[in-house]
Design a protein around this motif. Sequence first.
Motif, PDB file in Angstrom:
ATOM      1  N   THR A   1      -4.815   6.922  -8.334  1.00 37.61           N
ATOM      2  CA  THR A   1      -5.575   5.663  -8.343  1.00 37.61           C
ATOM      3  C   THR A   1      -4.808   4.488  -8.953  1.00 37.61           C
ATOM      4  N   ARG A   2      -3.590   4.735  -9.384  1.00 35.28           N
ATOM      5  CA  ARG A   2      -2.841   3.700 -10.113  1.00 35.28           C
ATOM      6  C   ARG A   2      -2.783   2.371  -9.357  1.00 35.28           C
ATOM      7  N   TYR A   3      -2.584   2.433  -8.046  1.00 36.84           N
ATOM      8  CA  TYR A   3      -2.435   1.206  -7.263  1.00 36.84           C
ATOM      9  C   TYR A   3      -3.645   0.933  -6.369  1.00 36.84           C
ATOM     10  N   LEU A   4      -4.718   1.663  -6.593  1.00 34.88           N
ATOM     11  CA  LEU A   4      -5.944   1.449  -5.821  1.00 34.88           C
ATOM     12  C   LEU A   4      -6.820   0.490  -6.608  1.00 34.88           C
ATOM     13  N   SER A   5      -6.919  -0.754  -6.148  1.00 36.33           N
ATOM     14  CA  SER A   5      -7.520  -1.818  -6.953  1.00 36.33           C
ATOM     15  C   SER A   5      -8.988  -1.574  -7.286  1.00 36.33           C
ATOM     16  N   ASP A   6      -9.733  -0.939  -6.378  1.00 34.27           N
ATOM     17  CA  ASP A   6     -11.164  -0.756  -6.635  1.00 34.27           C
ATOM     18  C   ASP A   6     -11.530   0.711  -6.835  1.00 34.27           C
ATOM     19  N   SER A   7     -10.617   1.476  -7.440  1.00 34.39           N
ATOM     20  CA  SER A   7     -10.843   2.918  -7.581  1.00 34.39           C
ATOM     21  C   SER A   7     -12.076   3.237  -8.425  1.00 34.39           C
ATOM     22  N   ARG A   8     -12.322   2.457  -9.484  1.00 32.56           N
ATOM     23  CA  ARG A   8     -13.491   2.728 -10.332  1.00 32.56           C
ATOM     24  C   ARG A   8     -14.786   2.475  -9.561  1.00 32.56           C
ATOM     25  N   HIS A   9     -14.781   1.394  -8.784  1.00 35.84           N
ATOM     26  CA  HIS A   9     -15.964   1.084  -7.971  1.00 35.84           C
ATOM     27  C   HIS A   9     -16.202   2.194  -6.942  1.00 35.84           C
ATOM     28  N   VAL A  10     -15.128   2.628  -6.285  1.00 33.38           N
ATOM     29  CA  VAL A  10     -15.255   3.678  -5.268  1.00 33.38           C
ATOM     30  C   VAL A  10     -15.747   4.967  -5.899  1.00 33.38           C
ATOM     31  N   SER A  11     -15.208   5.307  -7.057  1.00 33.48           N
ATOM     32  CA  SER A  11     -15.605   6.532  -7.734  1.00 33.48           C
ATOM     33  C   SER A  11     -17.086   6.515  -8.096  1.00 33.48           C
ATOM     34  N   ARG A  12     -17.557   5.380  -8.620  1.00 27.50           N
ATOM     35  CA  ARG A  12     -18.974   5.269  -8.970  1.00 27.50           C
ATOM     36  C   ARG A  12     -19.855   5.359  -7.729  1.00 27.50           C
ATOM     37  N   PHE A  13     -19.414   4.711  -6.653  1.00 24.24           N
ATOM     38  CA  PHE A  13     -20.177   4.737  -5.401  1.00 24.24           C
ATOM     39  C   PHE A  13     -20.331   6.169  -4.891  1.00 24.24           C
ATOM     40  N   ILE A  14     -19.236   6.933  -4.901  1.00 18.65           N
ATOM     41  CA  ILE A  14     -19.286   8.312  -4.396  1.00 18.65           C
ATOM     42  C   ILE A  14     -20.195   9.163  -5.273  1.00 18.65           C
ATOM     43  N   GLU A  15     -20.074   8.998  -6.586  1.00 16.21           N
ATOM     44  CA  GLU A  15     -20.905   9.773  -7.502  1.00 16.21           C
ATOM     45  C   GLU A  15     -22.389   9.472  -7.283  1.00 16.21           C
ATOM     46  N   GLN A  16     -22.710   8.208  -7.111  1.00 13.45           N
ATOM     47  CA  GLN A  16     -24.113   7.819  -6.879  1.00 13.45           C
ATOM     48  C   GLN A  16     -24.603   8.341  -5.531  1.00 13.45           C
ATOM     49  N   ALA A  17     -23.723   8.318  -4.520  1.00 15.61           N
ATOM     50  CA  ALA A  17     -24.110   8.795  -3.194  1.00 15.61           C
ATOM     51  C   ALA A  17     -24.418  10.292  -3.221  1.00 15.61           C
ATOM     52  N   ILE A  18     -23.603  11.056  -3.934  1.00 20.12           N
ATOM     53  CA  ILE A  18     -23.812  12.493  -4.025  1.00 20.12           C
ATOM     54  C   ILE A  18     -25.124  12.805  -4.740  1.00 20.12           C
ATOM     55  N   ASP A  19     -25.404  12.043  -5.802  1.00 17.72           N
ATOM     56  CA  ASP A  19     -26.631  12.283  -6.578  1.00 17.72           C
ATOM     57  C   ASP A  19     -27.881  11.827  -5.835  1.00 17.72           C
ATOM     58  N   ARG A  20     -27.749  10.728  -5.062  1.00 12.85           N
ATOM     59  CA  ARG A  20     -28.920  10.106  -4.460  1.00 12.85           C
ATOM     60  C   ARG A  20     -29.313  10.738  -3.124  1.00 12.85           C
ATOM     61  N   VAL A  21     -28.322  11.147  -2.336  1.00 13.44           N
ATOM     62  CA  VAL A  21     -28.585  11.616  -0.974  1.00 13.44           C
ATOM     63  C   VAL A  21     -28.270  13.097  -0.859  1.00 13.44           C
TER      64      VAL A  21
END
Length: 303
Positions: free
Chosen positions: A30-50
């Motif tokens: 994730t070093r050069y992935l600018s929105d890695s934290r946002h993507v990680s949170r999105f995936i975690e929420q998607a797994i929990d929600r759906v």
Amino acid sequence: MNKPFIFLCPEITRANALTLMDWLEDEDVTRYLSDSRHVSRFIEQAIDRVQLPILTHLFNQGGRFFMAYDRHDVPVGFVRLVKNGPDCEMVLVIGNRDNWGRQLGASTIREGMKLAFFDMRAEKLIAKIHPDNERSLRAFLRSGFLLENETPTVKSFSMNSERYLRLLRESPAAHTSGIYITEIDKARLKNLIEIDQGPDIFELEHEIERAIVVDPRQVAGDVVTMNSKALLEVDDEEVEVALVYPEDADDSAEKLSVCSGIGTAILGYKEGSAFDWRIPNRTCHIRIKKVLYQPEASGDFHL
């Protein structure tokens, strides 16, 4: 075969989401992935929600998301394509460090270009890369991208459709060989593509555009042209097929439509050619063992 092979799958499963979470926990990934934290949170929420096995619709919000698989059908990374007017931006990640250095990035870029230009009809494809991300810089440069502009924090590379089509013919992918198509077959197939709006028709268009066009009277007799019959080895199974237009297809008689997975795959290859190709649900290895009949070689064609 040791040549790199990548397939981009548009279906995102729950298992894929968990794999993505694992990749995004690696700081080197994730070093050069600018929105890695946002993507990680999105995936975690998607797994929990759906609580669904397929999450494709969630990942395609604001763009199109693809999992990248190698020839063993193992996920190795992902691609995101975001269309903005005539332009499209590509974000690419090879997720497991064990796969770095295998040239999978360049192979993934080529598959992303195929989707961007043939399926999404982009006029220009853009990649924004951190100046210190040397692996990505090399991969996009090897793929023919040109530096468009740069700042201290980002280098923007681009590929337009005209340059892409030229490079497609001049620099075939590492896992493929050059293929041949007759002038007559190309004209008929291009007409077919204009009518057929199937989800995978862009694969056929890609093969037609990269093929070397030859006069039907001069095509080699060991090339698979339309209405040829050939003996194939698909993985470990031998099968005799005829390559036909969709209206003549008959699975029970081994008449394969050129719009089908293996039908598209074998068009233009020579006897003895061997390559990997993605068919529904798996990647297979195909070898053209023998061209049993070719209409051009038999004089059974019309100019």
